[in-house]
Design an enzyme around this catalytic site. Structure first.
Site: not given
Ligand code: ME8
Length: 689
Positions: A18, A21, A130, A133, A155, A158, A317, A320
């Site tokens: 999304h 990412h 959680c 998380c 949490c 969440h 926010k 989905k």
């Molecule tokens: O945390 N605004 O993965 P994740 C800005 N697998 N950036 C955002 C965002 C938003 N609303 N939503 C997501 C994880 N991101 C773990 C990481 S690393 C060794 C393991 C981005 O799929 C942002 O970079 O939940 C955030 O830190 C990351 O997606 C979290 O992706």
């Protein structure tokens, strides 16, 4: 040899790619491209995080075996961010999956090294977990259950009750690293950026660290703990190690495979981990502690973790139901990948929370891409065709004057400003600097008026050539400067200028293509005025686009109550007590005008004040001393339109007279002010009402 290794988080595969990412990945890609252009040996890594209870449950919910589930889900991320060509033009050098054998081997090895050094021990875990998380919580950190409810505390992210976990577990002796981590942060002040995040982490560590449970026995979808087959590793021990496993293991060069013939260790230590604020502690506390435990010396630890803020969508926010309107693929289809990249980089001061707004995207597209960069290209090439159609080259030497000197100076400032900003992980400031040059060039064309010189016949010929050659040269510079952010726009600009596309491959050292010199002559025989790169989006087209994306239909989600410090949600500004009412007549006493900043410099001994000369349509520009120096580099303001309170009583600030005030929004943090500007360029002196 200058090297640059940059990483994004590896994304959980229980979600689809999304905008959040896309945000981190586009910034990483832009920085990687800047370094490639500079001739650095670059490596960019992204990937997917595929183990853990959360993924196991997601697979189960779909009735799939975990491996089949993660294979399919990872493929979607690869298509979005890694395979060429992908929707956002990102070009990582590697895509790591935590289910790959190359990763598993390195994680198990890191574990053994921590264990042999005495930092992993066996015990019994009892606590609160959680799954969302994949993190443990203490009672204090949780939100209490509503009165009368039978559920336990929730949490803070969440909003779901956490589970009580009681099982045999291995522990990581995190408590042993408190002092060493603090000493490391002190010695390496740049390790955590921005500064406010560094302070947050330091206070957290100073308050004391508890040992961390790093294995689970109640589910199976994880990397097995060596010699303890009932245990799978805590998913963060597994996931963080991706940054290392993708390179092989530098501590064991004999076991390290090679990459294009060179040992993988060539890129370690990592230069930059880009992460969102949700995963700050994992990267700045756990990750260096795991590495320290495995025997890494301070200089073998990652050099910087840059923590960015949270994006909301049209003020809501990310959820989905809203996501489909901002799916990276759809946005890129409608606006073009370069435009989406530009907007993501430009809209939010990197590090701060910010909003993705479709209306603001269109406003910036029209004002900054169509009216500024696109306009400069079209008018310059149009003038070349009109005034000097068959000239094979245009030479600026004979007709050069002070306006050309000034524009060359502006180009050098833009290059220096953009380079410094990219190095400082401030892509928004880099874009500011680059667009200051595009605006200065448009102003230069207005002021130098080649059409008027052409009317003078022979007497004006040298000036015409100088003006056209200088404008073309600035466009050439711009085509280089925009490449990291907008690679195909750069290609299109260059095609119209008759220049080959830039190439800056990864994984090897090259020449520094940002070492530009300002040429005095421009070959014009290959100029090819094409269709506008940025056709204007008018109200009708905007409506069509919004309908296509379903923007208007996206129902706002109710705001969940915000409690607790670790909230994943963005902060929304509480409106302070409104000021006392005024009448319309009282309002009209305010003389607000559109002005253009002609020059800007820092006021000595102040990091906040800038001395601006602003044209508000009067015979002479005004001097305004503005407290915006923490948010803007002076060179980024030159050429910007601003809103000026023109009838404010003059005041003296640090001995300098200030005649008026520049409006800006925000300002309760370091460097997060936004200028209040007309969404489209307005004639200087226009009243704002
Ligand atoms: O945390 N605004 O993965 P994740 C800005 N697998 N950036 C955002 C965002 C938003 N609303 N939503 C997501 C994880 N991101 C773990 C990481 S690393 C060794 C393991 C981005 O799929 C942002 O970079 O939940 C955030 O830190 C990351 O997606 C979290 O992706």
């Amino acid at each position: 040899m200058p090297r640059f290794y940059v990483t994004t988080p590896i994304y959980y595969v229980n979600d689809v790619p999304h905008l959040g990412h896309a945000y981190t990945t586009v910034v990483a890609d832009t920085l990687a491209r800047f370094h490639r252009l500079r001739g650095d040996d670059v490596r960019m890594l992204t990937g997917t995080d595929e183990h853990g209870q959360k993924i196991e449950e997601a697979a189960e919910a779909k009735g799939m075996a975990p491996k089949a589930f993660v294979d399919a889900a990872s493929e979607v991320f690869q298509r979005t961010f890694a395979k060429k060509p992908n929707e956002l033009l990102t070009e990582p050098d590697d895509f790591i999956r935590t289910t790959e054998p190359r990763h598993v081997a390195v994680v198990q090895d890191l574990w053994l090294r921590c264990q042999r050094a005495g930092f992993i021990y066996e015990g019994q875990y009892e606590g609160l977990y959680c799954v969302g998380c994949e993190a443990y919580y203490t009672e204090k950190e949780l939100e209490p259950a509503p009165p009368g409810s039978s559920e336990g505390p929730s949490c803070p992210i969440h909003k779901k009750p956490v589970s009580k976990v009681r099982e045999p577990s291995f522990f990581f002796r995190l408590s042993a690293f408190q002092d060493r981590l603090l000493a490391f942060y002190e010695r390496h002040p740049g390790f955590i950026s921005p500064e406010s995040r560094r302070n947050e982490v330091m206070s957290f560590v100073k308050a004391g660290l508890q040992d961390l449970s790093v294995s689970r026995t109640s589910f199976a979808w994880g990397i097995p703990v060596p010699d303890a087959p009932k245990h799978v590793m805590y998913v963060w021990f597994d996931a963080l190690t991706n940054y290392l496993s993708a390179l092989g293991d530098p501590k064991r060069p004999e076991a390290t495979p090679t990459l294009g013939g060179a040992p993988l260790a060539r890129y370690w230590p990592c230069d930059l981990h880009l992460v969102g604020k949700d995963i700050l502690r994992f990267h700045t506390i756990y990750w260096p502690a795991f590495l320290m435990a495995a025997g890494f010396a301070d200089e073998q630890l990652p050099k910087k973790v840059f923590v960015h803020g949270w994006l909301t969508i049209n003020g809501q926010k990310m959820s989905k139901s809203l996501r489909n309107t901002v799916e990276p693929r759809k946005l890129a289809e409608v606006f073009g990948a370069d435009v989406v990249r530009y907007y993501l980089l430009r809209e939010v001061a990197f590090g701060q929370d910010g909003d993705f707004s479709h209306a603001q995207l269109v406003a910036r597209y029209n004002a900054e891409l169509a009216d500024t960069l696109g306009n400069l290209l079209n008018r310059t090439l149009g003038l070349c065709t009109k005034l000097r159609k068959d000239a094979p080259t245009l030479d600026a030497t004979a007709g050069r004057g002070p306006l050309e000197d000034k524009l060359e100076e502006a180009a050098k400032l833009a290059l220096a400003g953009a380079s410094a900003a990219f190095e400082e992980v401030a892509p928004h400031r880099a874009i500011d600097s680059i667009w200051a040059l595009a605006r200065a060039a448009n102003k230069y064309v207005d002021e130098s008026a080649p059409w008027a010189e052409a009317k003078k016949g022979e007497a004006g010929a040298a000036r015409v050539d100088a003006i056209l050659a200088t404008s073309l040269e600035v466009l050439r510079w711009l085509s280089v400067l925009v490449w990291p952010a907008m690679p195909t726009v750069s290609d299109k600009l260059r095609a119209q200028l008759g220049l080959p596309a830039l190439e800056a491959p990864s994984g090897r050292e090259g020449t520094d293509q940002t070492a530009l010199s300002f040429a005095r002559a421009f070959a014009t025989d290959k100029l090819a005025l094409g269709t506008p790169i940025f056709p204007k989006i008018d109200a009708e087209r905007q409506e069509q686009i919004f309908a296509e994306l379903g923007v208007a239909k996206a129902a706002p989600e109710p705001e969940a109550p915000k409690k607790g410090a670790a909230s994943k949600e963005p902060k929304k500004k509480e409106m302070a007590e409104p000021a006392a009412e005024i009448t319309f007549d009282e309002f009209t006493r305010l003389d607000l005008r559109v002005g253009t900043v002609l020059s800007a410099e820092r006021v000595p001994k102040s990091d906040k004040l800038l001395k601006l000369m602003v044209d508000v349509g009067e015979p002479a520009p005004r001097q305004i001393v503005a407290g915006i120096g923490k948010s803007f580099a002076p060179e980024a303001l030159v050429g910007q339109q601003v809103t000026v309170v023109a009838n404010l009583k003059p005041a003296k600030l640090m001995g300098l007279e200030s005649r008026g005030m520049v409006l800006a929004a925000g300002g309760d943090g370091e460097g997060d002010l936004a200028l209040v500007q007309p969404a489209r360029g307005r004639v200087i002196g226009t009243r704002v009402k």
